[in-house]
Design a protein around this motif. Structure first.
Motif, PDB file in Angstrom:
ATOM      1  N   THR A  84       0.891  -1.477  -0.070  1.00  0.00           N
ATOM      2  CA  THR A  84       0.058  -0.111  -0.079  1.00  0.00           C
ATOM      3  C   THR A  84       0.781   1.165  -0.057  1.00  0.00           C
ATOM      4  O   THR A  84       0.414   2.210  -0.309  1.00  0.00           O
ATOM      5  N   THR A  85       2.026   1.128   0.205  1.00  0.00           N
ATOM      6  CA  THR A  85       3.025   2.360   0.183  1.00  0.00           C
ATOM      7  C   THR A  85       3.024   2.726  -1.326  1.00  0.00           C
ATOM      8  O   THR A  85       3.911   3.792  -1.450  1.00  0.00           O
ATOM      9  N   LYS A  86       2.739   1.832  -2.294  1.00  0.00           N
ATOM     10  CA  LYS A  86       2.802   2.096  -3.638  1.00  0.00           C
ATOM     11  C   LYS A  86       1.500   2.385  -4.389  1.00  0.00           C
ATOM     12  O   LYS A  86       1.429   2.707  -5.361  1.00  0.00           O
ATOM     13  N   CYS A  87       0.452   2.209  -3.556  1.00  0.00           N
ATOM     14  CA  CYS A  87      -1.030   2.439  -4.259  1.00  0.00           C
ATOM     15  C   CYS A  87      -1.332   3.918  -3.888  1.00  0.00           C
ATOM     16  O   CYS A  87      -1.458   4.463  -3.151  1.00  0.00           O
ATOM     17  N   ILE A  88      -1.552   4.426  -5.425  1.00  0.00           N
ATOM     18  CA  ILE A  88      -1.833   5.899  -5.560  1.00  0.00           C
ATOM     19  C   ILE A  88      -3.415   5.941  -5.698  1.00  0.00           C
ATOM     20  O   ILE A  88      -4.032   7.234  -5.786  1.00  0.00           O
TER      21      ILE A  88
ATOM     22  N   CYS B 148      -5.653   4.831  -7.991  1.00  0.00           N
ATOM     23  CA  CYS B 148      -5.999   5.374  -9.323  1.00  0.00           C
ATOM     24  C   CYS B 148      -6.992   4.466  -9.950  1.00  0.00           C
ATOM     25  O   CYS B 148      -7.460   4.829 -10.996  1.00  0.00           O
ATOM     26  N   PHE B 149      -7.424   3.334  -9.396  1.00  0.00           N
ATOM     27  CA  PHE B 149      -8.405   2.565  -9.853  1.00  0.00           C
ATOM     28  C   PHE B 149      -8.210   1.687 -11.027  1.00  0.00           C
ATOM     29  O   PHE B 149      -9.164   1.280 -11.824  1.00  0.00           O
ATOM     30  N   THR B 150      -6.942   1.964 -11.614  1.00  0.00           N
ATOM     31  CA  THR B 150      -6.437   1.080 -12.812  1.00  0.00           C
ATOM     32  C   THR B 150      -6.917  -0.283 -12.672  1.00  0.00           C
ATOM     33  O   THR B 150      -7.334  -0.990 -13.512  1.00  0.00           O
TER      34      THR B 150
ATOM     35  N   PHE C 128     -11.857  -0.325  -2.260  1.00  0.00           N
ATOM     36  CA  PHE C 128     -10.601   0.542  -1.923  1.00  0.00           C
ATOM     37  C   PHE C 128     -11.074   1.276  -0.549  1.00  0.00           C
ATOM     38  O   PHE C 128     -12.399   1.671  -0.519  1.00  0.00           O
TER      39      PHE C 128
ATOM     40  N   VAL D  22      -1.947   9.771   3.977  1.00  0.00           N
ATOM     41  CA  VAL D  22      -3.097   9.049   3.446  1.00  0.00           C
ATOM     42  C   VAL D  22      -2.649   7.550   2.976  1.00  0.00           C
ATOM     43  O   VAL D  22      -1.532   7.478   2.512  1.00  0.00           O
TER      44      VAL D  22
ATOM     45  N   CYS E 122      -1.096  -2.637 -12.612  1.00  0.00           N
ATOM     46  CA  CYS E 122      -0.567  -1.616 -11.628  1.00  0.00           C
ATOM     47  C   CYS E 122       0.241  -0.702 -12.081  1.00  0.00           C
ATOM     48  O   CYS E 122       1.353  -1.334 -12.581  1.00  0.00           O
ATOM     49  N   LEU E 123       0.169   0.486 -12.051  1.00  0.00           N
ATOM     50  CA  LEU E 123       1.014   1.506 -12.561  1.00  0.00           C
ATOM     51  C   LEU E 123       2.341   1.558 -11.895  1.00  0.00           C
ATOM     52  O   LEU E 123       3.282   1.873 -12.196  1.00  0.00           O
ATOM     53  N   THR E 124       2.050   1.274 -10.513  1.00  0.00           N
ATOM     54  CA  THR E 124       3.095   1.135  -9.597  1.00  0.00           C
ATOM     55  C   THR E 124       4.046   0.065  -9.079  1.00  0.00           C
ATOM     56  O   THR E 124       4.939   0.046  -8.248  1.00  0.00           O
ATOM     57  N   GLY E 125       3.471  -1.163  -9.705  1.00  0.00           N
ATOM     58  CA  GLY E 125       4.237  -2.427  -9.199  1.00  0.00           C
ATOM     59  C   GLY E 125       3.767  -2.777  -7.944  1.00  0.00           C
ATOM     60  O   GLY E 125       4.750  -3.414  -7.196  1.00  0.00           O
TER      61      GLY E 125
ATOM     62  N   LYS F 165       1.893   0.053 -20.035  1.00  0.00           N
ATOM     63  CA  LYS F 165       0.768   0.165 -18.989  1.00  0.00           C
ATOM     64  C   LYS F 165      -0.706   1.315 -19.715  1.00  0.00           C
ATOM     65  O   LYS F 165      -0.218   1.921 -20.516  1.00  0.00           O
TER      66      LYS F 165
ATOM     67  N   ALA G 198      -6.677   3.791 -15.359  1.00  0.00           N
ATOM     68  CA  ALA G 198      -8.016   3.154 -15.355  1.00  0.00           C
ATOM     69  C   ALA G 198      -9.209   3.910 -16.553  1.00  0.00           C
ATOM     70  O   ALA G 198      -9.704   3.169 -16.873  1.00  0.00           O
TER      71      ALA G 198
ATOM     72  N   GLU H  93       7.932   7.359  -9.339  1.00  0.00           N
ATOM     73  CA  GLU H  93       8.085   6.244  -8.513  1.00  0.00           C
ATOM     74  C   GLU H  93       9.392   5.830  -8.410  1.00  0.00           C
ATOM     75  O   GLU H  93      10.121   5.715  -7.501  1.00  0.00           O
TER      76      GLU H  93
ATOM     77  N   LEU I 174       2.020  10.134  -2.044  1.00  0.00           N
ATOM     78  CA  LEU I 174       2.632   8.927  -1.624  1.00  0.00           C
ATOM     79  C   LEU I 174       4.171   8.880  -1.944  1.00  0.00           C
ATOM     80  O   LEU I 174       4.915   8.421  -1.221  1.00  0.00           O
ATOM     81  N   PHE I 175       4.409   9.511  -3.044  1.00  0.00           N
ATOM     82  CA  PHE I 175       5.913   9.504  -3.463  1.00  0.00           C
ATOM     83  C   PHE I 175       6.804  10.901  -2.969  1.00  0.00           C
ATOM     84  O   PHE I 175       7.884  10.836  -3.693  1.00  0.00           O
TER      85      PHE I 175
ATOM     86  N   ALA J 114      -7.995  10.674 -11.175  1.00  0.00           N
ATOM     87  CA  ALA J 114      -7.270   9.575 -12.034  1.00  0.00           C
ATOM     88  C   ALA J 114      -8.453   8.947 -12.944  1.00  0.00           C
ATOM     89  O   ALA J 114      -7.970   8.299 -13.976  1.00  0.00           O
TER      90      ALA J 114
ATOM     91  N   TYR K 170     -17.792   5.847  -4.709  1.00  0.00           N
ATOM     92  CA  TYR K 170     -16.894   6.338  -3.717  1.00  0.00           C
ATOM     93  C   TYR K 170     -17.171   8.057  -3.343  1.00  0.00           C
ATOM     94  O   TYR K 170     -16.579   8.438  -2.642  1.00  0.00           O
TER      95      TYR K 170
END
Lengths: 180, 755, 235
Positions: free
Chosen positions: A10-14, A16-18, A38, A51, A138-141, B113, B116, B250, B271-272, B637, B657
């Protein structure tokens, strides 16, 4: 036999709903049928705020509470530790939805049957997709999939490295591990 | 007279005599009632056909079985249409349905990639709300279907009549450029003799690009992935998603880069980020001036770069002397020591650092000082000598198609005039679409074509823009769905969706530049929809300028590709092809795109346009009343402006949501007795409405944040209609002087609890 | 009097735009009376479409339109719209993308019988499962979907047309299957037409009601007898 599981960082989850829409496309789901949901948590006080977004989906619990309450055997533990729903046997009683501690089972609004994340990589092996749709999209792996029983698998190593753990203790024996 | 006595007619089955009204010409014997859509005039099939009958249940079973076994799957490389990025992907189609999408590794924006929107927006192809036929506004003011021939002929008659009475300069095109559209639309206008071509830029990037142009000659790309530090002012890679940018940030985060988010809202990129710098909206210029002042005061700028490349440094230095970090703190609310720290960290990271160029956000177009903020940012990056340095800010190469055979593809004569309104905006890098609205209001512009542009809902105040366009003699909208703009049209021409059309090659600027192709993925679904190339070609033919359109889009695509050593067949097979020989190389100081190739810290043009020669403090529009909050917006997004909201796969996320809620800081909420989840009334002189509120610690006090996608006012968009509020409704009409930006965050509102 | 096949053929013409000559011919007083007579007869018949004589074992109750239609609908049915009125209706309502679109395509109304909130209908997309079915079915019968129906092989006009074709081709049982399986969505479509709140819609509503009644005859009967064609079993 493998015992498949997933790790979500979750430290990589932005948020984004992808993964949600990719899963819908690749698995041919309805527009209102989402296998991934989510939860977003905000902590701290302005301007020091943190967050966290936590994607939740079927945890493929070893002791699947859904399977225990299913009156027809539609929800059952399948091969390789993947909990499955036999759509033809589902009578839409929704017991499993009530029993699921993670609220990740969804009712198909067209058929009335209940469905949920299928760990699609296993079927994908035959259709040529490299990996579970959500893992691949997932965009951020943030997601890793693999055999929990194989100590050399990427997922086993990552769990050991990060101390990833089930989302909440004591609810069931889930196979999705979270880094938080 | 057809009236019959109904009661008698339906009395009962006994009194058959009632039905003796002329049985002699029984219709059942006539050809008409045998004529079949499916079986022609015979109206029947051979009996052997009975074997082919299958009930729905049996079919469904057979269908399900055939799905799991081998089924013909075709693939095509194409470009996504979920936003303007146009990411390359491979579409998998079975049985006429899009069953799988995979981002193409070779495309510089997708890098394997999709986001969404890429998956969800594709459902637009099958949407119930698709325009299926050309529409004309009838005498009652309602749209009704007409055929293409009538539509094209009536439109061309009006075009000719406008040209004969007012000249071609009274015609205009507004478009959001797309691979084919940006060729065909402007070419059509040029063929007619009009220079009036406008984009969505005024509501997206016009101030930014114009400001950058004054200083360094054009826009750049921040090399985020390799940077030691990057500042994002207003821009959020995780909210306005391009997959490659998310991957870059990232990677930078993983490398330990110092990534700073300057934004009144803690956006999803947090986050980043190493740090969130909340700022009073509209005062980003003060922050940049304060940081610049710090660099100069401490001698921490790249003196060699400045000496070799910068014009006007001394004058600029004098001009910014008053703008200390302390001064800036008072204006923008960022503590002086934080400003000093940011400047020092940037200097330490230089040249592997930059302020990211952004889009709409803080200096794209949204404030009355956006153009000047853009100038100050270009100056700041220049002070640090980051241009074309690894981790800095890069001017990336691109490739363009060369000249084509004039026999086959003759260019229309050049139009010597400037676009309408451009001379009033001396700093604008291109014409501003807001000029078209003004021209329509004054009567200078009489006919407008909108292609892939929902200007009325998205660029500025919808009521004002609608009133302007209602004055037109001819308003033609080409789109996939009804839109707020189409509501003001005389004619609406239905385009097929991006999945159903082939488009011209798209050249993409990147470290290794590429060309990519939007190939047709699905057969055209609605037979009366057409791709944009055909629509403009039909219009051109009818308007008497068909000789400039006497080729197919595929012939043109192939000819364009051959000028760069490629072929259409080759590009179709790969989707994306790169030009490694043009690849970017780090380290060389660029030749800046200014008139003299130098970096300009002061600008005569700006001075002439009424701004100071050096970009110094220019305030946004004065604050609202003491109980008012500045209304700011932003992306999520899952949506692309208002283009995607009607697509159920995406709108369902909004609904699941509550993403249409406005955000209010806990401080402002408490002062108003508002709690999370309450319904609030938002109002100002322009508009008012109610919506649910999300009370959060993630927003600076003094503003209310409204996601910019919602408040659709088009009943035809049945999934999106009336969900949430529309930010633009609250924005008073304003054009940024000199630059032409839309000033879309120059609005204040009252927020009150309902009930 | 018109036979059932002709009745379905005429109905099929009423949900698309057409040519003036054809519409005038179809709705000329005598022709229309003939259609109404045929329709009335079909609805009152107490036997399967496949049978010309009543069979004791089948308890199909006939249906009288006057029991179902309102006064205004009966009136509308008796006096078909002029070509101009029909054409306007078709161009404003049988066309996609408009606020007052009421495109008669099954995919857009697909819904599960016992589905959740009726006020939040799950809106369909073009080319849904029923479209695929209609396309495959026509193909397997050696027919093909005309190009203008490319986006909607499950357009009401094509469904009715196919029923007529089957009736004429000695496949009445199959035609009846289609009536039962394919016309169930018309109850939803009827609501859509009523929602238009336009007097001009009454004519089309009455035609839809006629079809709903015709279908009801068989579905009610099939509840009692298993071998009868029935709506697809829910999975």
């Amino acid at each position: 036999m493998a015992r498949y599981g997933m790790l979500i960082d979750t430290t990589k989850c932005i948020g984004c709903f992808t993964c949600r829409t990719a899963c819908q496309r690749q698995n041919g789901l309805l527009d209102d049928e989402a296998f991934i949901r989510f939860e977003t948590r905000e902590s701290g006080k302005y301007p020091n705020v943190h967050v966290e977004t936590v994607p939740l989906q079927c945890m493929h619990c070893d002791d699947a509470p859904c399977a225990q309450v299913c009156p027809t055997g539609a929800a059952h533990m399948g091969e390789d530790g993947i909990v499955q729903v036999d759509q033809d046997r589902c009578i839409g009683c929704l017991y499993c939805m009530a029993a699921c501690p993670y609220q990740v089972r969804v009712r198909n609004s067209k058929t009335g049957s209940v469905d949920k994340c299928r760990f699609c990589t296993v079927s994908a092996y035959t259709s040529g997709t490299k990996m579970c749709t959500c893992v691949e999209a997932c965009l951020t792996g943030a997601r890793t999939f693999g055999d929990l029983d194989d100590p050399d698998s990427e997922i086993s190593k990552k769990i050991a490295e990060t101390g990833a753990a089930p989302i909440a203790p004591g609810l069931s024996k889930p196979k999705i591990y979270y880094v938080r | 007279m057809r009236r019959m006595n109904v009661r008698v007619l339906w009395r009962s089955d006994e009194d058959d005599e009632i039905f003796t009204i002329e049985r002699k010409t029984a219709m059942s014997e006539k050809a008409l009632t045998r004529r079949s859509f499916l079986a022609g005039s015979a109206g029947a099939v051979a009996l052997a056909g009975a074997a082919g009958f299958m009930g729905f249940g049996a079919w469904e079973q057979a269908h399900a079985d055939s799905r799991s076994t081998a089924k013909t799957v075709t693939t095509a490389h194409s470009l996504c249409g979920g936003c303007s990025s146009k990411c390359g992907y491979t579409a998998y189609v079975s049985d006429g349905k899009l069953i799988k999408q995979l981002g193409d590794e070779g495309h510089p924006y997708s890098r394997g990639k999709l986001c969404a929107r890429g998956y969800g927006y594709a459902n637009i192809a099958y949407s119930e709300d698709r325009l299926t036929d050309p529409l004309k506004r009838n005498a009652q003011g309602k749209f009704e279907k007409i055929d293409w021939d009538t539509a094209i002929s009536e439109i061309s008659d009006k075009v000719k009549s406008i040209i004969s009475s007012s000249g071609a300069k009274a015609l205009a095109l507004v478009h959001d450029p797309r691979p084919s559209g940006k060729y065909y639309g402007p070419r059509f206008m040029q063929a007619l003799g009009s220079a009036n071509v406008y984009t969505h830029g005024a509501a997206c990037y016009l101030s930014r690009t114009s400001g950058f142009k004054q200083v360094v000659g054009g826009g750049w790309t921040s090399d985020v992935a390799h940077s030691k530090m990057t500042m994002f002012i207003g821009r959020s890679y995780a909210d306005g998603v391009r997959p490659s940018q998310v991957a870059d940030i990232e990677a930078a985060h993983a490398n330990g880069a110092d990534l700073v988010i300057v934004d009144p809202r803690l956006n999803s990129t947090a986050l980043f980020a190493t740090e969130w710098v909340p700022i009073k909206p509209g005062t980003d210029l003060a922050l940049v001036l304060g940081m610049s002042n710090e660099l100069v005061r401490n001698g921490r700028y790249d003196a060699d770069f400045v000496a070799a490349n910068v014009e006007g440094f001394e004058d600029w230095k004098k001009a910014i002397a008053p703008y200390t970090a302390e001064w800036a703190e008072d204006v923008c609310g960022v503590p002086a020591d934080k400003i000093a720290s940011l400047a020092a960290r940037m200097a330490a990271a230089a040249p592997a650092c930059s302020i990211e160029p952004s889009w709409r956000a803080a200096f794209g177009c949204q404030y009355a000082n956006s153009g000047e903020t853009a100038r100050a940012i270009a100056v700041f990056n220049s002070l640090l000598g980051v241009w074309n340095q690894e981790g800095g800010a890069l001017f990336l190469p691109s490739v363009k198609a060369g000249a084509l055979d004039q026999g086959k593809f003759p260019n229309p004569p050049a139009v010597s005039e400037k676009a309408y309104g451009l001379s009033d905006l001396p700093l604008a890098s291109e014409s501003s679409a807001l000029s078209v609205a003004e021209g329509a209001r004054t009567g200078d512009i009489k006919g407008v074509f909108f292609y892939n542009s929902n200007m009325v809902a998205g660029y500025q105040n919808p009521t004002y823009l609608g009133e302007c366009f209602d004055k037109l003699d001819l308003c033609v909208v080409i789109d996939v769905l009804m839109s707020e703009t189409a509501q003001h049209a005389d004619y609406v021409l239905p385009e097929c969706s991006y999945l159903e059309r082939f488009e011209l090659p798209e050249f993409v600027s990147a470290s290794t530049p590429v060309v990519s192709l939007r190939d047709q993925v699905l057969d055209v679904i609605h037979p009366n929809t057409k791709p944009v190339d055909e629509i403009f070609t039909l219009l051109a033919n009818a308007c008497g300028v068909g000789k400039y359109f006497d080729f197919t889009v595929e012939e043109l695509a192939d000819a364009q590709l051959r000028t760069v050593g490629l072929t259409l067949d080759g590009l179709r097979a790969s989707g994306t092809q790169s030009f490694p020989e043009k690849a970017f190389v780090y380290g060389t100081t660029p030749k800046f795109g200014t008139s003299d190739g130098k970096v300009h810290f002061t600008s005569d043009a700006c001075a002439k346009a009424g701004y100071p020669a050096a970009p110094i403090w220019t305030a946004p529009v004065a604050d609202g009343g003491s109980d008012e909050l500045r209304l700011i917006g932003g992306k999520q997004a899952i949506h692309c402006h208002n283009q995607s909201v009607d697509v159920a796969a995406l709108m369902n996320i909004t609904k699941d949501y509550g993403l249409e809620r406005v955000w209010l800081s806990s401080e402002d909420a408490a002062a108003r007795g508002i709690s999370d989840g309450d319904t609030v009334h938002i109002s100002n002189a322009q508009s008012d409405g109610t919506v649910k509120v999300h009370v959060t610690e993630r927003l600076a006090p003094g503003c209310v944040w409204m996601p910019s996608h919602y408040g659709c006012a088009v009943p035809e968009q049945k999934n999106a209609y009336k969900v949430g509020l529309r930010q633009m409704d609250f924005v008073p009409f304003r054009i940024e002087p000199g630059y032409g930006g839309a000033c879309t965050q120059e609005a204040f509102v009252k927020v009150e609890k309902v009930g | 009097m018109m036979d059932s096949a002709a009745v379905f053929s005429v109905l099929s013409r009423c949900f698309v735009e057409g040519e003036q000559a054809e519409w005038d011919e179809l709705t000329a007083p005598t022709a229309w009376a003939d259609f109404l007579g045929g329709a009335r007869q079909m609805l009152q018949d107490t036997h399967d479409l496949a049978e010309r004589a009543p069979r004791g074992s089948r308890r199909i109750s006939g249906c009288h339109l006057r029991d179902v239609l309102s006064e205004s609908e009966l009136k509308a049915l008796a006096v078909p719209p002029t070509f101009a009125a029909h054409d306007e209706f078709a161009r404003t309502h049988f066309t996609g993308g408009l606020p007052y679109s009421a495109v008669p395509v099954e995919s857009l109304y697909c819904k599960d019988d016992d589905r959740r909130d009726p006020l939040e209908p799950n809106r369909g997309l073009y080319l849904g499962k029923t479209a695929d079915y209609m396309r495959d079915l026509t193909t397997s019968l050696g027919l093909s979907i005309p190009d203008e129906f490319r986006a909607c092989p499950d357009h009401l006009s094509l469904e009715l047309d196919l029923i007529a074709v089957l009736l004429r081709s000695g496949m009445a049982a199959q035609a009846q299957t289609l009536v039962v399986e394919r016309l169930g969505w018309l109850t939803d479509y009827r609501m859509k037409l009523i929602g238009l709140n336009e007097e001009a819609a009454n004519f089309y509503i009455s035609l839809v009601d006629m079809l709903v009644c015709e279908r009801a005859k068989f579905t009610e009967a099939s509840d009692e007898e298993d071998e009868r064609p029935r709506a697809v079993a829910k999975r």
